[in-house]
Scaffold this motif. Sequence first.
Motif: not given
Length: 727
Positions: A339-357
């Motif tokens: 599992q890893f953390l991905y950073q993105s502003d895709k929903d309006g604000y730069n925030q964290l998303y937890l994904y698996n590999t």
Amino acid sequence: MKRIALFFLLASSLGSYAQRNLNLEETVFGPRTYAPTSIVGASWIPKSSTISYLDKSYQNLLSKSSTNNWSETTLASKADLETALKAAIPNDAFSLRMFPFEYKWHDGNSLLLQVEGKDKTYTVTYNIQSKTIESFIGNDNKGANREVSSDFSKIAYLVENNIEIIDKNGKITAVTDDSNKGIVNGSDYTHRQEFGIKKGMWWSNQNDKLLYYRKDETMVANYPLPQWSSRIADIKWIKYPMAGQKSEEVSLVVYDTKTGQKVTLQTGEHTEQYLTMVTWDPSGKYIYVGLLNRGQNDLKVNKYNAENGSLIKTLFEETATTWVEPESPLTFLPNKPDQFLYQSDKDGYNQLYLYNTNGNLIKKLGYKDIVMETLLDFSADGNKVSYTGVTNNGLDRQLFEVDLKSGKTIQLTHESGMHHAALSDDGKYIYDQYSNLKTPNKVQIKNVKSAKETTLVNAENPFTGKINDPKIEFVQLTSADGKYPLTGRIIYPNDFDPAKKYPVMYYLYGGSHSQLVSNKWLGGAGYFDMYMAQQGYIVFTMDNRGTNYRGRDFYTATHRNLGQNEMADQMKGIEFLKSKSFVDQQRMGIFGWSFGGFMTTSFMLHHNDIFKAAVAGGPVIDWKYYEVMYGERYMDTPQENPEGYKLTSLLNKANQLKGRLLIIHGAQDPVVVQQNSMEFLEACIKAGKQVDYFLYPTHEHNVMGKDRIHMYEKIADYFNQHLKNPS
């Protein structure tokens, strides 16, 4: 007794008059001289409730711990470290100026340090208990971009455009041997360091493979930078891909230190793409790469086989109508390697998303409209992670912690201001350093459970009794589209009298990834701003749409038309100033550098009846002269956006110039090349417009060091000549 009392009264009176204005030298070196008292190099020691830091002389590493009621203890000294180095590495010479500023804790007893000897640069582990060097490895001081393997067995480094590896026994292996200087291996200056790129080489967790960038820029246009030092001027050639022209082609190569074999990741045939977010899988079997198209509106997060370079799958894809801007590599969870953390502003604000590999989204970890600025540390059990978040309409920074399983987020600091804070490994304490407009600096330890605070530093105003302290206020305005609150900063002259009228220096930047006004000591103002206020100017600054930390819609409002919405917002600041009786509307000046130089020149052409004088430093004049990576993100290519390039170009508007304009440029500028200002000068000549111009022959994009004093003197004199003491 009366005489004694009179003496102290006179001394006190004289002391109050001892305060003076900043001088020009202090506009450059003053931040060092008048810095509020602080704690330097603070770091929690692993698996403890002990904070370490450097003393004021930078000679000793000290600590404070909860176990001894936060009293001070000496952990290590520069002298002891030098003795240990000489004993462990007798064939080199060490003379440290101070204890290494950038130290890291290897474990609870050992420090990880980088030190320079006479011949080599070393990475050492230093045991603070035994005062000995436990391990060391070094390479020649000429080696650049050094990357040390996590087991300290190898160092990869660059010699010009090629990679070498040295092991602990001193054996050197040439990884690449490209004789063509247009092939650059392992450089962190890939894609011109856009997209969060800070490294050009990465060791696998197992330390047996080295992943590196291979940049082919042979097809990129050569750009000349004249060199004036020789009897016959010479040319230094750089590679400078201008918007819409041929860009560099980049690949990623895996070098196996055991077999000496190389494998190139199969990133596709689209050679003018950007490869970023480069991350090794904890197992060392896979590599994750963000593939961003040249248009910068389509990002694929791909997984590759490290053994043969083949694409395993695209984990997920992110697209936008404006741009996608990856800024950080993936961050794997310490207790869950899948599992890893991905950073993105895709929903309006730069925030964290937890994904698996496998590319499956497990949980969104964003909190309200908080912009995550800096990802910090995992808790000891790996179930939580902390980060610095932006609050208060971009003005404040606070510490947050999110539970990775539940997604619950808590805010751990609360005083309004800019916090630099970190949790101890055990999660019991917060080290918190913050300032705000009224607080020079405060450092405290907070007990998370009880909320008890132990103050380590409560700094006094460093100007008191020395320097006249100008009055600084925040101003709340609204963006031109009526959607966003904007914050301005106004600095008043000494002994400000609202019944008088004052000249104005309007200082601005306005470009992406910037913020000039923030809720920290002095409100983010520079010492030159303060100097000009002390010279009798109203100094005003404001952050417009297009700047950072306010969410995606806020900073993408400038897409394809740089300078237009920015000027519309800055007009709100100008209208505010003009509404004040103490502002002399006939004596207003504007100053900016780089993007701010572009904005300054734009105002002198688009709104040419506002400012009587202007100083534009290193200005972009036409975005077709700017480089591919940054320029095309915001403007697309000239072929795709001809109307936008025409609208934002200042070359075809030179005939609209009024007032006095001083352009300053560095002759060695590799960022905003001098061609920008030279073309504008030619346009002004053709239009019959007078422009003042000054060149710094040896400087690049910024004028640094003592020469910066010269630059500030020139700017101050220019405004004094045309605004304060008009002829």
